[in-house]
Design a protein around this motif. Structure first.
Motif, PDB file in Angstrom:
ATOM      1  N   ILE A  76     -50.093  -2.151  -7.113  1.00  0.00           N
ATOM      2  CA  ILE A  76     -50.207  -3.554  -7.249  1.00  0.00           C
ATOM      3  C   ILE A  76     -49.059  -4.147  -8.038  1.00  0.00           C
ATOM      4  O   ILE A  76     -48.410  -3.360  -8.731  1.00  0.00           O
ATOM      5  N   SER A  77     -48.989  -5.590  -8.022  1.00  0.00           N
ATOM      6  CA  SER A  77     -47.874  -6.145  -8.542  1.00  0.00           C
ATOM      7  C   SER A  77     -48.254  -6.420  -9.880  1.00  0.00           C
ATOM      8  O   SER A  77     -49.488  -6.182 -10.343  1.00  0.00           O
ATOM      9  N   ALA A  78     -47.431  -6.998 -10.669  1.00  0.00           N
ATOM     10  CA  ALA A  78     -47.613  -7.298 -12.032  1.00  0.00           C
ATOM     11  C   ALA A  78     -48.591  -8.488 -12.133  1.00  0.00           C
ATOM     12  O   ALA A  78     -49.542  -8.580 -12.926  1.00  0.00           O
ATOM     13  N   GLU A  79     -48.615  -9.368 -11.452  1.00  0.00           N
ATOM     14  CA  GLU A  79     -49.232 -10.515 -11.420  1.00  0.00           C
ATOM     15  C   GLU A  79     -50.636 -10.062 -11.123  1.00  0.00           C
ATOM     16  O   GLU A  79     -51.792 -10.453 -11.634  1.00  0.00           O
ATOM     17  N   GLU A  80     -50.802  -9.124  -9.989  1.00  0.00           N
ATOM     18  CA  GLU A  80     -52.149  -8.544  -9.719  1.00  0.00           C
ATOM     19  C   GLU A  80     -52.858  -7.832 -10.763  1.00  0.00           C
ATOM     20  O   GLU A  80     -54.025  -8.097 -11.208  1.00  0.00           O
ATOM     21  N   LEU A  81     -52.061  -7.072 -11.600  1.00  0.00           N
ATOM     22  CA  LEU A  81     -52.544  -6.452 -12.596  1.00  0.00           C
ATOM     23  C   LEU A  81     -52.934  -7.301 -13.647  1.00  0.00           C
ATOM     24  O   LEU A  81     -53.970  -7.134 -14.408  1.00  0.00           O
ATOM     25  N   CYS A  83     -54.251 -10.200 -13.270  1.00  0.00           N
ATOM     26  CA  CYS A  83     -55.773 -10.940 -12.840  1.00  0.00           C
ATOM     27  C   CYS A  83     -56.668  -9.968 -13.018  1.00  0.00           C
ATOM     28  O   CYS A  83     -57.794 -10.289 -13.318  1.00  0.00           O
ATOM     29  N   LEU A  84     -56.304  -8.406 -12.692  1.00  0.00           N
ATOM     30  CA  LEU A  84     -57.443  -7.512 -12.556  1.00  0.00           C
ATOM     31  C   LEU A  84     -57.987  -7.269 -14.055  1.00  0.00           C
ATOM     32  O   LEU A  84     -59.060  -7.109 -14.395  1.00  0.00           O
ATOM     33  N   ILE A  85     -56.880  -7.353 -15.181  1.00  0.00           N
ATOM     34  CA  ILE A  85     -57.271  -7.132 -16.271  1.00  0.00           C
ATOM     35  C   ILE A  85     -58.222  -8.279 -16.859  1.00  0.00           C
ATOM     36  O   ILE A  85     -59.333  -8.062 -17.481  1.00  0.00           O
ATOM     37  N   GLN A  86     -57.854  -9.496 -16.538  1.00  0.00           N
ATOM     38  CA  GLN A  86     -58.744 -10.476 -16.765  1.00  0.00           C
ATOM     39  C   GLN A  86     -60.162 -10.427 -16.276  1.00  0.00           C
ATOM     40  O   GLN A  86     -61.127 -10.908 -16.785  1.00  0.00           O
ATOM     41  N   LYS A  87     -60.127  -9.792 -15.140  1.00  0.00           N
ATOM     42  CA  LYS A  87     -61.561  -9.699 -14.453  1.00  0.00           C
ATOM     43  C   LYS A  87     -62.226  -8.817 -14.925  1.00  0.00           C
ATOM     44  O   LYS A  87     -63.457  -9.010 -15.061  1.00  0.00           O
ATOM     45  N   GLN A  88     -61.783  -7.357 -15.158  1.00  0.00           N
ATOM     46  CA  GLN A  88     -62.639  -6.436 -15.520  1.00  0.00           C
ATOM     47  C   GLN A  88     -62.759  -6.223 -16.866  1.00  0.00           C
ATOM     48  O   GLN A  88     -63.730  -5.377 -17.538  1.00  0.00           O
ATOM     49  N   PRO A 134     -53.636 -21.416 -17.451  1.00  0.00           N
ATOM     50  CA  PRO A 134     -52.877 -21.994 -16.411  1.00  0.00           C
ATOM     51  C   PRO A 134     -53.566 -21.946 -14.958  1.00  0.00           C
ATOM     52  O   PRO A 134     -54.315 -21.681 -14.872  1.00  0.00           O
ATOM     53  N   ASP A 135     -52.722 -23.014 -14.422  1.00  0.00           N
ATOM     54  CA  ASP A 135     -53.478 -23.326 -12.724  1.00  0.00           C
ATOM     55  C   ASP A 135     -53.332 -21.900 -11.909  1.00  0.00           C
ATOM     56  O   ASP A 135     -54.150 -21.605 -11.249  1.00  0.00           O
ATOM     57  N   GLN A 136     -52.102 -21.128 -11.889  1.00  0.00           N
ATOM     58  CA  GLN A 136     -51.947 -19.735 -11.556  1.00  0.00           C
ATOM     59  C   GLN A 136     -51.743 -18.696 -12.602  1.00  0.00           C
ATOM     60  O   GLN A 136     -50.739 -18.540 -13.000  1.00  0.00           O
ATOM     61  N   PRO A 137     -52.820 -18.166 -12.917  1.00  0.00           N
ATOM     62  CA  PRO A 137     -52.755 -17.122 -13.901  1.00  0.00           C
ATOM     63  C   PRO A 137     -51.683 -16.061 -13.232  1.00  0.00           C
ATOM     64  O   PRO A 137     -51.663 -15.590 -12.116  1.00  0.00           O
ATOM     65  N   GLY A 138     -51.045 -15.510 -14.226  1.00  0.00           N
ATOM     66  CA  GLY A 138     -49.788 -14.287 -13.821  1.00  0.00           C
ATOM     67  C   GLY A 138     -49.182 -13.960 -15.066  1.00  0.00           C
ATOM     68  O   GLY A 138     -49.777 -13.985 -16.099  1.00  0.00           O
ATOM     69  N   VAL A 139     -48.087 -13.204 -14.599  1.00  0.00           N
ATOM     70  CA  VAL A 139     -47.318 -12.413 -15.735  1.00  0.00           C
ATOM     71  C   VAL A 139     -46.748 -13.190 -16.886  1.00  0.00           C
ATOM     72  O   VAL A 139     -46.415 -13.039 -17.846  1.00  0.00           O
ATOM     73  N   LYS A 184     -59.801 -11.427  -4.695  1.00  0.00           N
ATOM     74  CA  LYS A 184     -59.072 -10.145  -4.582  1.00  0.00           C
ATOM     75  C   LYS A 184     -60.353  -9.210  -4.773  1.00  0.00           C
ATOM     76  O   LYS A 184     -60.936  -9.274  -5.999  1.00  0.00           O
ATOM     77  N   PRO A 185     -60.266  -8.163  -4.034  1.00  0.00           N
ATOM     78  CA  PRO A 185     -61.466  -6.974  -4.382  1.00  0.00           C
ATOM     79  C   PRO A 185     -61.112  -6.059  -5.502  1.00  0.00           C
ATOM     80  O   PRO A 185     -60.977  -4.791  -5.054  1.00  0.00           O
TER      81      PRO A 185
END
Length: 511
Positions: A76-81, A83-88, A134-139, A184-185
């Motif tokens: 996964i990308s840094a942005e996806e990671l 988002c994953l951390i924020q979710k889990q 932010p509007d678009q959470p990311g790195v 994103k699953p």
């Protein structure tokens, strides 16, 4: 303890590493290993990732591969990671950045460490910080700030930072996620790639029969269990109820849900934490077992037990009064009505949407039963206890309400331990109010209950002499009327009122 996780062998500058002691820089080969380490540390208590601000420096893989579930997770990308951390791990103060942005990210962390320097600072930050994300959470979240027109003098911890957990940013992310048609699953990726059962360690010799015997009694004491055992007991109850109700969920998916829930409670809270959630779920299940003849389906029992374990998710360890005065951003969003209960419902529903969406077919049951735990509505539920009490929606709300305050009905040595914890939380609330009002008295506040609770009731009363008065106030104002009414409506629940009376008599003797 602040941690720097270097994932996928990124190049770390000497200046960056110098910001962390050698023992706090951990090199992790891939995303899967990072997640396993985070879960293991949380379960063991070696690091809750709440007291300090930590950073993940992630070197994105050169090529993406999805040949196996684990390789897909590791690609996964840094942005996806992020988002994953924020979710889990929603309550973790754990940011994700790339090597190119690492120095800037750690600089941002250092300017905000005072927000987490003490327990009162952390709670104040969670509740009153007006940062919405932010509007678009990311790195590059740390670059985005949001300011409101609130008086920052009245909120000493106010700042703008995605590196620090706030209730408003948590809720904002949940609402954006709910509004998005494509989710994103991440949960499916994790449950497919990792063996989560292997993370749950119970003491040697403790069989499932041991835990079932422990769970199947009103003498259940959640304080005797470590975090892994709390997860295991929750897995046993919910797994059985899901099978009985035909709401099948795989073991790995259920473990992931429970690990996500645990990470969504603040471990540092004295009373309102995952231990309390499991205690309320066990009490809910036991009450349902005693009232089994009043349910027309096993699904009802499953739903109310699921609601019980999520009913306080994201709780800041304070109360609605402190959410409303001083006015927090969350209280403003909910117009000061059942603020925490509405917050818990939204956060929990989002977790279920990712991990067990079928449960949300009965969304109203989840929402209504969690709302019933608002003590401001207590008298309304007590007044409903007549012939209508056996009606399905009312009964479920009464059960979870009774379970939520059931600590006063437990055997005295267990009830007193819960009394110590809620007393400590009330004391912290008083200290927080002084802190917000700039009263010098808060400087004398020292966090309580960090040491193990005394073994016997008399020792606890020596250390906390205000407990008898507090218990009598609560029993007289709330518990006695509720449990007396339940006993009148359902003979199966008369034991609750009897237990309250026995405990009340003891406390009266201590006045």
């Amino acid at each position: 303890m602040s941690m720097l996780f270097a994932v996928n062998s990124p190049e770390l500058s000497t200046k960056l590493v110098s910001q962390f002691p050698d023992s706090n820089v951990v090199h992790v080969p891939c995303v899967a290993d990072l997640l396993l380490r985070l879960y293991a540390n949380r379960l063991s208590g070696s690091n809750t990732y709440e007291r300090n601000l930590s950073l993940v420096v992630y070197q994105e893989p050169a090529s993406t591969s999805s040949a196996t579930p684990e390789s897909a997770l590791n690609s996964i990308s840094a942005e996806e990671l992020s988002c994953l951390i924020q979710k889990q791990f929603p309550c973790f103060s754990l940011s994700v950045t790339t090597p190119a942005n690492a120095l800037e990210a750690v600089g941002g962390l250092n300017t905000r460490r005072t927000m987490y320097s003490t327990r009162l600072n952390r709670v104040s930050t969670w509740m009153y910080n007006d940062y919405a994300g932010p509007d678009q959470p990311g790195v590059n979240d740390s670059e985005t700030c949001a300011h409101s027109k609130s008086d920052h003098k009245s909120h000493p911890a106010s700042s703008c930072s995605s590196n620090v957990y706030t209730m408003l940013s948590h809720l904002t992310k949940v609402r954006r996620s709910s509004a998005c048609n494509q989710r994103k699953p991440y949960s499916k990726m994790i449950s497919s790639a990792l063996d989560l059962r292997s993370l749950i360690h119970v003491p040697r010799g403790n069989t499932d029969k041991y835990y079932w015997d422990f769970l199947s009694t009103w003498d259940f004491c959640a304080m005797r269990l470590n975090t892994s055992e709390l997860v295991w007991c929750s897995y046993l109850i919910l797994g059985k109820l899901a099978r009985d109700a035909g709401f099948e969920v795989s073991d790995n998916e259920l473990f992931l849900l429970l690990l996500t829930l645990e990470a969504s409670y603040h471990q540092g809270n004295k009373f309102h934490n995952f231990r309390h959630a499991v205690d309320v779920m066990q009490a809910t299940w036991q009450l349902c077992c005693r009232l089994n003849s009043h349910f027309d389906s096993n699904a009802s029992v499953l739903l109310v037990c699921v609601a019980a374990i999520g009913h306080d998710v994201g709780h800041p360890g304070t109360n609605n009064a402190l959410m409303c005065d001083p006015l927090s951003p969350i209280a403003k969003l909910y117009q000061k009505k059942s603020v925490l209960e509405n917050f818990h419902t939204e956060i929990f529903s989002d977790i279920l949407r990712d991990h067990w969406p079928r449960i949300l077919e009965k969304q109203s049951v989840i929402s209504d039963t969690i709302l019933a735990t608002d003590m401001a509505l207590h008298s309304q539920y007590v007044d409903q206890m007549d012939t209508s009490s056996s009606k399905h929606p009312t009964l479920l709300s009464l059960i979870i309400k009774a379970a939520d305050i059931s600590n006063v009905t437990r055997p005295l040595h267990i009830s007193t331990k819960w009394a110590v914890l809620i007393t400590c939380e009330f004391n912290e609330c008083a200290a927080l109010l002084k802190f917000l009002q700039k009263d010098d008295g808060y400087e004398n506040y020292m966090p309580e209950c960090d040491d193990p609770l005394p073994d016997c009731v008399e020792s606890m009363l020596i250390k906390y002499p205000s407990i008898p008065k507090g218990q009598l106030l609560f029993i007289n104002a709330f518990a006695e009327s509720l449990f007396a009414g339940l006993g009148d409506c359902f003979h199966e629940l008369k034991f609750l009122h009897n237990n309250v009376q026995e405990n009340k008599k003891f406390w009266e003797g201590k006045m």
